[in-house]
Design a protein around this motif. Structure first.
Motif, mmCIF file in Angstrom:
data_model
loop_
_atom_site.group_PDB
_atom_site.id
_atom_site.type_symbol
_atom_site.label_atom_id
_atom_site.label_comp_id
_atom_site.label_asym_id
_atom_site.label_seq_id
_atom_site.Cartn_x
_atom_site.Cartn_y
_atom_site.Cartn_z
ATOM 1 N N LYS A 214 47.197 16.434 5.669
ATOM 2 C CA LYS A 214 48.194 15.516 6.212
ATOM 3 C C LYS A 214 48.663 16.053 7.559
ATOM 4 O O LYS A 214 49.001 17.228 7.673
ATOM 5 C CB LYS A 214 49.393 15.395 5.283
ATOM 6 C CG LYS A 214 49.068 14.872 3.907
ATOM 7 C CD LYS A 214 50.312 14.846 3.032
ATOM 8 C CE LYS A 214 49.990 14.399 1.629
ATOM 9 N NZ LYS A 214 51.176 14.349 0.769
ATOM 10 N N TYR A 215 48.654 15.181 8.542
ATOM 11 C CA TYR A 215 49.158 15.520 9.869
ATOM 12 C C TYR A 215 50.321 14.575 10.153
ATOM 13 O O TYR A 215 50.143 13.366 10.211
ATOM 14 C CB TYR A 215 48.059 15.370 10.917
ATOM 15 C CG TYR A 215 46.875 16.275 10.636
ATOM 16 C CD1 TYR A 215 46.856 17.586 11.118
ATOM 17 C CD2 TYR A 215 45.796 15.831 9.890
ATOM 18 C CE1 TYR A 215 45.789 18.431 10.849
ATOM 19 C CE2 TYR A 215 44.717 16.658 9.616
ATOM 20 C CZ TYR A 215 44.726 17.953 10.096
ATOM 21 O OH TYR A 215 43.669 18.780 9.830
ATOM 22 N N THR A 216 51.515 15.135 10.310
ATOM 23 C CA THR A 216 52.723 14.311 10.347
ATOM 24 C C THR A 216 53.528 14.435 11.641
ATOM 25 O O THR A 216 54.642 13.942 11.700
ATOM 26 C CB THR A 216 53.643 14.693 9.164
ATOM 27 O OG1 THR A 216 53.991 16.080 9.276
ATOM 28 C CG2 THR A 216 52.952 14.452 7.842
ATOM 29 N N ARG A 217 52.980 15.051 12.662
ATOM 30 C CA ARG A 217 53.768 15.308 13.872
ATOM 31 C C ARG A 217 53.486 14.333 15.022
ATOM 32 O O ARG A 217 53.892 14.582 16.144
ATOM 33 C CB ARG A 217 53.547 16.734 14.343
ATOM 34 C CG ARG A 217 54.096 17.726 13.350
ATOM 35 C CD ARG A 217 54.050 19.111 13.892
ATOM 36 N NE ARG A 217 54.604 20.033 12.911
ATOM 37 C CZ ARG A 217 54.858 21.283 13.167
ATOM 38 N NH1 ARG A 217 54.596 21.782 14.349
ATOM 39 N NH2 ARG A 217 55.354 22.054 12.230
ATOM 40 N N HIS A 218 52.803 13.248 14.734
ATOM 41 C CA HIS A 218 52.578 12.256 15.786
ATOM 42 C C HIS A 218 53.901 11.576 16.128
ATOM 43 O O HIS A 218 54.783 11.436 15.281
ATOM 44 C CB HIS A 218 51.541 11.222 15.341
ATOM 45 C CG HIS A 218 50.171 11.798 15.198
ATOM 46 N ND1 HIS A 218 49.308 11.941 16.260
ATOM 47 C CD2 HIS A 218 49.519 12.284 14.115
ATOM 48 C CE1 HIS A 218 48.186 12.492 15.837
ATOM 49 N NE2 HIS A 218 48.284 12.716 14.539
ATOM 50 N N LEU A 219 54.021 11.130 17.373
ATOM 51 C CA LEU A 219 55.268 10.521 17.830
ATOM 52 C C LEU A 219 55.261 9.005 17.714
ATOM 53 O O LEU A 219 56.286 8.365 17.949
ATOM 54 C CB LEU A 219 55.551 10.937 19.274
ATOM 55 C CG LEU A 219 55.685 12.448 19.485
ATOM 56 C CD1 LEU A 219 55.893 12.762 20.955
ATOM 57 C CD2 LEU A 219 56.814 13.011 18.638
ATOM 58 N N SER A 220 54.123 8.429 17.387
ATOM 59 C CA SER A 220 54.023 6.983 17.200
ATOM 60 C C SER A 220 52.878 6.691 16.236
ATOM 61 O O SER A 220 52.198 7.597 15.766
ATOM 62 C CB SER A 220 53.804 6.276 18.543
ATOM 63 O OG SER A 220 52.599 6.703 19.140
#
Length: 105
Positions: free
Chosen positions: A85-91
């Protein structure tokens, strides 16, 4: 005609005979097109908002999904839960790079 989603389907991805679909209902459904059933074979649950993008890895082992929840998930061909899981996107994650081989799975 296939059934299963409760919202608009916004993204599709083929892996051989498997069609993966992502929808506003936050689910990813996988249909084996060789089967006569109109009901999805698998239901992947993880996103909190619309599934905006899907892409299979070149070796057809992993599915990446991007969502309106700003998350990118990586799924195994046989798992019902995301492997990564990658959750640090800004949009919202809508476009997914065509090669997932760099993930060191």
């Amino acid at each position: 005609m296939m059934q299963g989603h409760a919202g608009r389907v916004g993204t599709l991805a083929w892996n051989g005979n498997i069609l993966s679909s992502g929808s506003q209902d936050t689910f990813i459904l996988q249909h084996d097109m060789r089967m006569p059933s109109l009901v999805a074979e698998r239901r992947l649950v993880g996103h909190q908002e619309e599934v905006c993008g899907l892409k299979w890895s070149p070796d057809n082992k992993y599915l990446a999904s991007g969502g309106g929840d700003n998350c990118l998930f990586v799924w195994d061909l046989h798992s019902l839960s995301p492997l990564q899981k990658y959750t640090r996107h800004l949009s919202a994650v809508k476009g997914i790079y065509s090669s997932l081989s760099y993930l060191n799975m």
